[in-house]
Design a protein around this motif. Structure first.
Motif, PDB file in Angstrom:
ATOM      1  N   ALA A  45       0.835  -1.211   0.000  1.00 39.69           N
ATOM      2  CA  ALA A  45       0.000   0.000   0.000  1.00 39.69           C
ATOM      3  C   ALA A  45       0.866   1.256   0.000  1.00 39.69           C
ATOM      4  O   ALA A  45       0.596   2.212  -0.742  1.00 39.69           O
ATOM      5  N   THR A  46       1.913   1.259   0.796  1.00 40.29           N
ATOM      6  CA  THR A  46       2.808   2.421   0.863  1.00 40.29           C
ATOM      7  C   THR A  46       3.540   2.625  -0.450  1.00 40.29           C
ATOM      8  O   THR A  46       3.718   3.760  -0.913  1.00 40.29           O
ATOM      9  N   LEU A  47       3.957   1.553  -1.071  1.00 40.91           N
ATOM     10  CA  LEU A  47       4.656   1.639  -2.353  1.00 40.91           C
ATOM     11  C   LEU A  47       3.801   2.357  -3.396  1.00 40.91           C
ATOM     12  O   LEU A  47       4.273   3.267  -4.079  1.00 40.91           O
ATOM     13  N   ASP A  48       2.543   1.974  -3.497  1.00 44.26           N
ATOM     14  CA  ASP A  48       1.654   2.636  -4.452  1.00 44.26           C
ATOM     15  C   ASP A  48       1.330   4.066  -4.034  1.00 44.26           C
ATOM     16  O   ASP A  48       1.181   4.946  -4.887  1.00 44.26           O
ATOM     17  N   ALA A  49       1.248   4.323  -2.730  1.00 43.69           N
ATOM     18  CA  ALA A  49       1.000   5.677  -2.250  1.00 43.69           C
ATOM     19  C   ALA A  49       2.179   6.594  -2.575  1.00 43.69           C
ATOM     20  O   ALA A  49       1.984   7.765  -2.943  1.00 43.69           O
ATOM     21  N   VAL A  50       3.388   6.078  -2.474  1.00 40.06           N
ATOM     22  CA  VAL A  50       4.579   6.870  -2.828  1.00 40.06           C
ATOM     23  C   VAL A  50       4.546   7.204  -4.311  1.00 40.06           C
ATOM     24  O   VAL A  50       4.813   8.347  -4.709  1.00 40.06           O
ATOM     25  N   ARG A  51       4.211   6.239  -5.123  1.00 45.81           N
ATOM     26  CA  ARG A  51       4.099   6.512  -6.564  1.00 45.81           C
ATOM     27  C   ARG A  51       3.072   7.608  -6.823  1.00 45.81           C
ATOM     28  O   ARG A  51       3.324   8.540  -7.590  1.00 45.81           O
ATOM     29  N   THR A  52       1.912   7.518  -6.211  1.00 46.99           N
ATOM     30  CA  THR A  52       0.867   8.525  -6.390  1.00 46.99           C
ATOM     31  C   THR A  52       1.349   9.898  -5.920  1.00 46.99           C
ATOM     32  O   THR A  52       1.148  10.896  -6.612  1.00 46.99           O
ATOM     33  N   ALA A  53       2.009   9.927  -4.772  1.00 44.35           N
ATOM     34  CA  ALA A  53       2.463  11.205  -4.206  1.00 44.35           C
ATOM     35  C   ALA A  53       3.521  11.879  -5.073  1.00 44.35           C
ATOM     36  O   ALA A  53       3.555  13.102  -5.183  1.00 44.35           O
ATOM     37  N   PHE A  54       4.392  11.083  -5.690  1.00 45.11           N
ATOM     38  CA  PHE A  54       5.505  11.657  -6.439  1.00 45.11           C
ATOM     39  C   PHE A  54       5.311  11.644  -7.950  1.00 45.11           C
ATOM     40  O   PHE A  54       6.174  12.122  -8.688  1.00 45.11           O
ATOM     41  N   ALA A  55       4.197  11.125  -8.430  1.00 48.85           N
ATOM     42  CA  ALA A  55       3.971  11.043  -9.879  1.00 48.85           C
ATOM     43  C   ALA A  55       3.991  12.411 -10.552  1.00 48.85           C
ATOM     44  O   ALA A  55       4.430  12.531 -11.695  1.00 48.85           O
ATOM     45  N   GLY A  56       3.547  13.422  -9.863  1.00 47.13           N
ATOM     46  CA  GLY A  56       3.514  14.763 -10.448  1.00 47.13           C
ATOM     47  C   GLY A  56       4.758  15.591 -10.205  1.00 47.13           C
ATOM     48  O   GLY A  56       4.851  16.723 -10.687  1.00 47.13           O
ATOM     49  N   VAL A  57       5.713  15.054  -9.478  1.00 42.73           N
ATOM     50  CA  VAL A  57       6.952  15.776  -9.186  1.00 42.73           C
ATOM     51  C   VAL A  57       7.962  15.474 -10.285  1.00 42.73           C
ATOM     52  O   VAL A  57       8.398  14.333 -10.447  1.00 42.73           O
ATOM     53  N   ARG A  58       8.286  16.492 -11.031  1.00 43.80           N
ATOM     54  CA  ARG A  58       9.176  16.327 -12.181  1.00 43.80           C
ATOM     55  C   ARG A  58      10.503  15.671 -11.786  1.00 43.80           C
ATOM     56  O   ARG A  58      11.189  16.114 -10.876  1.00 43.80           O
ATOM     57  N   GLY A  59      10.822  14.580 -12.474  1.00 42.51           N
ATOM     58  CA  GLY A  59      12.088  13.888 -12.265  1.00 42.51           C
ATOM     59  C   GLY A  59      12.125  12.953 -11.064  1.00 42.51           C
ATOM     60  O   GLY A  59      13.144  12.319 -10.831  1.00 42.51           O
ATOM     61  N   ALA A  60      11.046  12.863 -10.304  1.00 45.27           N
ATOM     62  CA  ALA A  60      11.074  12.031  -9.107  1.00 45.27           C
ATOM     63  C   ALA A  60      11.004  10.546  -9.429  1.00 45.27           C
ATOM     64  O   ALA A  60      11.594   9.730  -8.720  1.00 45.27           O
ATOM     65  N   LEU A  61      10.275  10.198 -10.473  1.00 41.26           N
ATOM     66  CA  LEU A  61      10.100   8.789 -10.841  1.00 41.26           C
ATOM     67  C   LEU A  61      10.363   8.604 -12.323  1.00 41.26           C
ATOM     68  O   LEU A  61      10.003   9.451 -13.138  1.00 41.26           O
ATOM     69  N   PRO A  62      10.947   7.476 -12.689  1.00 40.78           N
ATOM     70  CA  PRO A  62      11.100   7.194 -14.118  1.00 40.78           C
ATOM     71  C   PRO A  62       9.731   7.018 -14.772  1.00 40.78           C
ATOM     72  O   PRO A  62       8.754   6.634 -14.117  1.00 40.78           O
ATOM     73  N   SER A  63       9.641   7.282 -16.039  1.00 35.07           N
ATOM     74  CA  SER A  63       8.357   7.247 -16.741  1.00 35.07           C
ATOM     75  C   SER A  63       7.684   5.879 -16.656  1.00 35.07           C
ATOM     76  O   SER A  63       6.466   5.790 -16.541  1.00 35.07           O
ATOM     77  N   GLU A  64       8.456   4.797 -16.685  1.00 32.63           N
ATOM     78  CA  GLU A  64       7.838   3.478 -16.620  1.00 32.63           C
ATOM     79  C   GLU A  64       7.151   3.219 -15.272  1.00 32.63           C
ATOM     80  O   GLU A  64       6.152   2.504 -15.206  1.00 32.63           O
ATOM     81  N   VAL A  65       7.659   3.830 -14.223  1.00 37.17           N
ATOM     82  CA  VAL A  65       7.015   3.715 -12.908  1.00 37.17           C
ATOM     83  C   VAL A  65       5.823   4.660 -12.828  1.00 37.17           C
ATOM     84  O   VAL A  65       4.744   4.284 -12.380  1.00 37.17           O
ATOM     85  N   ARG A  66       6.015   5.873 -13.291  1.00 34.66           N
ATOM     86  CA  ARG A  66       4.953   6.889 -13.245  1.00 34.66           C
ATOM     87  C   ARG A  66       3.762   6.505 -14.116  1.00 34.66           C
ATOM     88  O   ARG A  66       2.609   6.645 -13.715  1.00 34.66           O
ATOM     89  N   ASP A  67       4.021   5.977 -15.317  1.00 34.95           N
ATOM     90  CA  ASP A  67       2.960   5.728 -16.292  1.00 34.95           C
ATOM     91  C   ASP A  67       2.591   4.251 -16.444  1.00 34.95           C
ATOM     92  O   ASP A  67       1.599   3.934 -17.089  1.00 34.95           O
ATOM     93  N   GLY A  68       3.384   3.353 -15.903  1.00 35.94           N
ATOM     94  CA  GLY A  68       3.145   1.916 -16.066  1.00 35.94           C
ATOM     95  C   GLY A  68       2.251   1.353 -14.979  1.00 35.94           C
ATOM     96  O   GLY A  68       1.590   2.089 -14.249  1.00 35.94           O
ATOM     97  N   PRO A  69       2.247   0.034 -14.870  1.00 42.26           N
ATOM     98  CA  PRO A  69       1.435  -0.598 -13.830  1.00 42.26           C
ATOM     99  C   PRO A  69       1.929  -0.192 -12.442  1.00 42.26           C
ATOM    100  O   PRO A  69       3.104   0.152 -12.281  1.00 42.26           O
TER     101      PRO A  69
END
Length: 144
Positions: A45-69
């Motif tokens: 649950a925390t892993l997905d919450a971190v993705r959600t929290a940082f998805a809009g922060v430029r450069g925080a996550l690679p595109s495959e994590v931000r836009d993938g499953p």
């Protein structure tokens, strides 16, 4: 040490998932043993919450994590976790569904008791028991 053993596994898996390594290498399979499994529901649950929290922060996550499953879905596909005798495997299987937990024991250590299979699978449905005892291993081990 037993109380904190899972922290290293969480940090390692979290880095693999959020850095995109698991997304980029779908054939990579990981078995986590000797760390228990009680930490898994909250971690996923925390892993997905971190993705959600940082998805809009430029450069925080690679595109495959931000836009993938979701990272939790990728982990479920590529990782198996071996619970310890301290874990309520039936309850965890109910929370997590089949296919993430795998049977493993370093028998004849005394903490496993005289019948570690029966002790670990007590209270599990036949479907959950089959996934736990065989199907997860077939998915993550070579040749599976």
């Amino acid at each position: 040490d037993v109380l904190l053993a899972h922290h290293g596994a969480e940090a390692y898996l979290g880095r693999l998932a959020l850095s995109g390594v698991l997304h980029r290498h779908p054939g990579l399979r990981i078995v986590v043993a000797e760390h228990g499994a009680a930490w898994l529901p909250g971690f996923l649950a925390t892993l997905d919450a971190v993705r959600t929290a940082f998805a809009g922060v430029r450069g925080a996550l690679p595109s495959e994590v931000r836009d993938g499953p979701p990272p939790s879905e990728v982990l479920r596909r590529q990782v198996a976790v071996v619970p310890t005798v301290l874990d309520d495997v039936a309850a965890l299987t109910t929370l997590l569904g089949p296919g993430l937990l795998a049977f493993g024991r370093d028998f004849p250590h005394p903490e496993g008791g005289v019948d570690p299979v029966a002790r670990t699978t007590a209270g599990m449905s036949e479907r959950a028991r089959a996934a736990f005892q065989r199907e997860t291993a077939d998915r993550v081990l070579p040749g599976g």
